[in-house]
Design a protein around this motif. Sequence first.
Motif, PDB file in Angstrom:
ATOM      1  N   ALA A   1     -44.009  29.367 -45.876  1.00  0.00           N
ATOM      2  CA  ALA A   1     -42.746  30.071 -45.646  1.00  0.00           C
ATOM      3  C   ALA A   1     -41.615  29.081 -45.367  1.00  0.00           C
ATOM      4  O   ALA A   1     -40.490  29.257 -45.858  1.00  0.00           O
ATOM      5  N   THR A   2     -41.909  28.030 -44.617  1.00  0.00           N
ATOM      6  CA  THR A   2     -40.891  27.014 -44.325  1.00  0.00           C
ATOM      7  C   THR A   2     -40.466  26.292 -45.593  1.00  0.00           C
ATOM      8  O   THR A   2     -39.266  26.099 -45.837  1.00  0.00           O
ATOM      9  N   HIS A   3     -41.428  25.891 -46.409  1.00  0.00           N
ATOM     10  CA  HIS A   3     -41.098  25.206 -47.670  1.00  0.00           C
ATOM     11  C   HIS A   3     -40.311  26.128 -48.606  1.00  0.00           C
ATOM     12  O   HIS A   3     -39.377  25.684 -49.281  1.00  0.00           O
ATOM     13  N   LEU A   4     -40.705  27.392 -48.659  1.00  0.00           N
ATOM     14  CA  LEU A   4     -39.963  28.336 -49.496  1.00  0.00           C
ATOM     15  C   LEU A   4     -38.538  28.528 -48.979  1.00  0.00           C
ATOM     16  O   LEU A   4     -37.595  28.617 -49.775  1.00  0.00           O
ATOM     17  N   TYR A   5     -38.395  28.593 -47.673  1.00  0.00           N
ATOM     18  CA  TYR A   5     -37.055  28.735 -47.101  1.00  0.00           C
ATOM     19  C   TYR A   5     -36.174  27.552 -47.506  1.00  0.00           C
ATOM     20  O   TYR A   5     -35.027  27.742 -47.928  1.00  0.00           O
ATOM     21  N   VAL A   6     -36.716  26.353 -47.397  1.00  0.00           N
ATOM     22  CA  VAL A   6     -35.954  25.155 -47.781  1.00  0.00           C
ATOM     23  C   VAL A   6     -35.639  25.188 -49.273  1.00  0.00           C
ATOM     24  O   VAL A   6     -34.521  24.861 -49.689  1.00  0.00           O
ATOM     25  N   LEU A   7     -36.602  25.599 -50.090  1.00  0.00           N
ATOM     26  CA  LEU A   7     -36.377  25.697 -51.531  1.00  0.00           C
ATOM     27  C   LEU A   7     -35.286  26.723 -51.845  1.00  0.00           C
ATOM     28  O   LEU A   7     -34.356  26.429 -52.611  1.00  0.00           O
ATOM     29  N   PHE A   8     -35.382  27.910 -51.250  1.00  0.00           N
ATOM     30  CA  PHE A   8     -34.364  28.943 -51.481  1.00  0.00           C
ATOM     31  C   PHE A   8     -32.997  28.478 -51.005  1.00  0.00           C
ATOM     32  O   PHE A   8     -31.991  28.718 -51.660  1.00  0.00           O
ATOM     33  N   ARG A   9     -32.972  27.815 -49.866  1.00  0.00           N
ATOM     34  CA  ARG A   9     -31.701  27.321 -49.328  1.00  0.00           C
ATOM     35  C   ARG A   9     -31.092  26.281 -50.269  1.00  0.00           C
ATOM     36  O   ARG A   9     -29.880  26.288 -50.509  1.00  0.00           O
ATOM     37  N   SER A  10     -31.914  25.396 -50.804  1.00  0.00           N
ATOM     38  CA  SER A  10     -31.423  24.375 -51.731  1.00  0.00           C
ATOM     39  C   SER A  10     -30.879  25.013 -53.011  1.00  0.00           C
ATOM     40  O   SER A  10     -29.813  24.622 -53.508  1.00  0.00           O
ATOM     41  N   ILE A  11     -31.597  25.979 -53.544  1.00  0.00           N
ATOM     42  CA  ILE A  11     -31.138  26.670 -54.752  1.00  0.00           C
ATOM     43  C   ILE A  11     -29.832  27.397 -54.481  1.00  0.00           C
ATOM     44  O   ILE A  11     -28.908  27.372 -55.298  1.00  0.00           O
ATOM     45  N   GLN A  12     -29.762  28.022 -53.332  1.00  0.00           N
ATOM     46  CA  GLN A  12     -28.542  28.740 -52.977  1.00  0.00           C
ATOM     47  C   GLN A  12     -27.360  27.761 -52.859  1.00  0.00           C
ATOM     48  O   GLN A  12     -26.258  28.056 -53.334  1.00  0.00           O
ATOM     49  N   ASP A  13     -27.582  26.602 -52.255  1.00  0.00           N
ATOM     50  CA  ASP A  13     -26.508  25.606 -52.127  1.00  0.00           C
ATOM     51  C   ASP A  13     -26.061  25.091 -53.490  1.00  0.00           C
ATOM     52  O   ASP A  13     -24.858  24.938 -53.740  1.00  0.00           O
ATOM     53  N   VAL A  14     -27.025  24.822 -54.370  1.00  0.00           N
ATOM     54  CA  VAL A  14     -26.690  24.322 -55.700  1.00  0.00           C
ATOM     55  C   VAL A  14     -25.894  25.372 -56.478  1.00  0.00           C
ATOM     56  O   VAL A  14     -24.878  25.055 -57.109  1.00  0.00           O
TER      57      VAL A  14
ATOM     58  N   LEU B   1     -52.528  31.449 -51.207  1.00  0.00           N
ATOM     59  CA  LEU B   1     -51.124  31.861 -51.114  1.00  0.00           C
ATOM     60  C   LEU B   1     -51.060  33.382 -50.964  1.00  0.00           C
ATOM     61  O   LEU B   1     -51.645  34.107 -51.770  1.00  0.00           O
ATOM     62  N   PRO B   2     -50.350  33.872 -49.935  1.00  0.00           N
ATOM     63  CA  PRO B   2     -50.234  35.330 -49.769  1.00  0.00           C
ATOM     64  C   PRO B   2     -49.514  35.958 -50.970  1.00  0.00           C
ATOM     65  O   PRO B   2     -48.649  35.334 -51.586  1.00  0.00           O
ATOM     66  N   ILE B   3     -49.861  37.175 -51.279  1.00  0.00           N
ATOM     67  CA  ILE B   3     -49.334  37.849 -52.467  1.00  0.00           C
ATOM     68  C   ILE B   3     -47.825  38.034 -52.382  1.00  0.00           C
ATOM     69  O   ILE B   3     -47.127  37.921 -53.390  1.00  0.00           O
ATOM     70  N   GLU B   4     -47.281  38.300 -51.184  1.00  0.00           N
ATOM     71  CA  GLU B   4     -45.831  38.489 -51.091  1.00  0.00           C
ATOM     72  C   GLU B   4     -45.080  37.192 -51.392  1.00  0.00           C
ATOM     73  O   GLU B   4     -44.010  37.229 -51.990  1.00  0.00           O
ATOM     74  N   ARG B   5     -45.655  36.058 -51.029  1.00  0.00           N
ATOM     75  CA  ARG B   5     -45.030  34.765 -51.367  1.00  0.00           C
ATOM     76  C   ARG B   5     -45.111  34.514 -52.872  1.00  0.00           C
ATOM     77  O   ARG B   5     -44.184  34.011 -53.479  1.00  0.00           O
ATOM     78  N   PHE B   6     -46.237  34.878 -53.450  1.00  0.00           N
ATOM     79  CA  PHE B   6     -46.397  34.725 -54.891  1.00  0.00           C
ATOM     80  C   PHE B   6     -45.353  35.560 -55.637  1.00  0.00           C
ATOM     81  O   PHE B   6     -44.734  35.094 -56.590  1.00  0.00           O
ATOM     82  N   MET B   7     -45.146  36.782 -55.169  1.00  0.00           N
ATOM     83  CA  MET B   7     -44.164  37.655 -55.819  1.00  0.00           C
ATOM     84  C   MET B   7     -42.743  37.137 -55.625  1.00  0.00           C
ATOM     85  O   MET B   7     -41.914  37.230 -56.531  1.00  0.00           O
ATOM     86  N   ASP B   8     -42.453  36.566 -54.436  1.00  0.00           N
ATOM     87  CA  ASP B   8     -41.143  35.958 -54.215  1.00  0.00           C
ATOM     88  C   ASP B   8     -40.913  34.805 -55.188  1.00  0.00           C
ATOM     89  O   ASP B   8     -39.832  34.654 -55.755  1.00  0.00           O
TER      90      ASP B   8
END
Length: 169
Positions: free
Chosen positions: A67-80, A117-124
């Motif tokens: 979840a932490t890595h995904l948060y950082v990834l989403f945040r980076s994509i959002q910034d870009v 990997l939990p299914i909800e993370r996979f779907m995200d």
Amino acid sequence: MIIVRASEMWAWGNDIDWGSFPDWVGAIGGVGGALTAASFYFLDRKRARLAQVAADKKQERFETDVATHLYVLFRSIQDVSRNYLENVSSFADTIDLRAELGAFRGTAIRMQGLPGLPIERFMDLCDLLEAITDRRIEGKSPEAIRDAVAQIGYVVNPLQEKLAQELRL
């Protein structure tokens, strides 16, 4: 009331077959074996409970890390994407955007392959990949590229907010 004389008691005790010494050893060994088996059973159950607690903690730590890595990834994509939309974008900025989105795509694909990997993370991650692999980004029309990048922001923002709530950020 029945009164029993001592001599009658002694005679009664003599009528009982108390068994031989090997019978007594066998009986004590059988009871000892049963107690040993019960001890091993309870110790094994305790070991299994402790192993389950450790496995649950490990899975919880793994899910928090993901979840932490995904948060950082989403945040980076959002910034870009926000940076691309806010500034006047040149052809070089579009090339940079495509390269960064390609790197993010590779990271998302690798994260999808994580065991456990939990299914909800996979779907995200599937939603994210669908947004960043939009064909309009590879096109030549600046308006279409900007629309696709805006769509990325619309997809990533709720996912990032959901993770921020889960991580209590």
